[in-house]
Design a protein around this motif. Structure first.
Motif, short mmCIF file in Angstrom:
data_model
loop_
_atom_site.label_atom_id
_atom_site.label_comp_id
_atom_site.label_asym_id
_atom_site.label_seq_id
_atom_site.Cartn_x
_atom_site.Cartn_y
_atom_site.Cartn_z
N HIS A 259 -4.78 -2.44 -7.15
CA HIS A 259 -5.70 -3.32 -6.43
C HIS A 259 -6.74 -2.42 -5.77
N GLY A 260 -7.87 -2.28 -6.42
CA GLY A 260 -8.91 -1.40 -5.90
C GLY A 260 -8.68 0.05 -6.27
N SER A 261 -9.51 0.89 -5.74
CA SER A 261 -9.45 2.32 -6.03
C SER A 261 -8.51 3.03 -5.07
N PRO A 262 -7.99 4.18 -5.48
CA PRO A 262 -7.17 4.95 -4.54
C PRO A 262 -8.05 5.51 -3.42
N SER A 263 -7.42 5.82 -2.31
CA SER A 263 -8.16 6.44 -1.22
C SER A 263 -7.53 7.79 -0.91
N MET A 264 -8.35 8.65 -0.32
CA MET A 264 -7.91 10.00 0.00
C MET A 264 -8.49 10.37 1.36
N ALA A 265 -7.66 10.97 2.21
CA ALA A 265 -8.14 11.40 3.53
C ALA A 265 -7.42 12.67 3.93
N CYS B 97 0.87 -1.17 0.00
CA CYS B 97 0.00 0.00 0.00
C CYS B 97 0.91 1.22 0.00
N ILE B 98 0.83 1.99 -1.06
CA ILE B 98 1.63 3.20 -1.20
C ILE B 98 0.83 4.36 -0.62
N THR B 99 1.46 5.12 0.28
CA THR B 99 0.81 6.30 0.85
C THR B 99 1.74 7.49 0.71
N GLU B 100 1.16 8.64 0.58
CA GLU B 100 1.96 9.85 0.35
C GLU B 100 1.03 11.06 0.47
N ASP B 101 1.61 12.21 0.75
CA ASP B 101 0.83 13.45 0.65
C ASP B 101 0.31 13.58 -0.78
N ASP B 102 -0.78 14.30 -0.96
CA ASP B 102 -1.39 14.47 -2.28
C ASP B 102 -0.53 15.43 -3.11
#
Length: 68
Positions: A31-37, A7-12
């Protein structure tokens, strides 16, 4: 054949897109859609994208998944 997961995470920022694009160029698949929070501490949006890859090796917890 083993399927590995990251799972790659990073600031937008563009950096997030570059990290996902690099993984795709190395044979990983979305794998699936990106997520944003929203990160209220930093005051910015954070992105996440799950990716998978089939490899011809047995999984081991010491694997460096980003180098596969």
């Amino acid at each position: 054949m083993t399927t590995i997961y990251r799972c790659i995470t990073e600031d937008d920022t563009a950096q997030f897109c570059h990290r996902v694009t690099e993984a795709l160029s190395r044979g990983w698949q979305l794998h699936g859609s990106p997520s944003m929070a929203f990160d209220p501490v930093k005051g910015i949006m954070r992105m996440g994208q799950a990716i998978t890859k089939d490899i011809h090796a047995e999984y081991h917890p010491d694997m460096k998944l980003g180098q596969q």
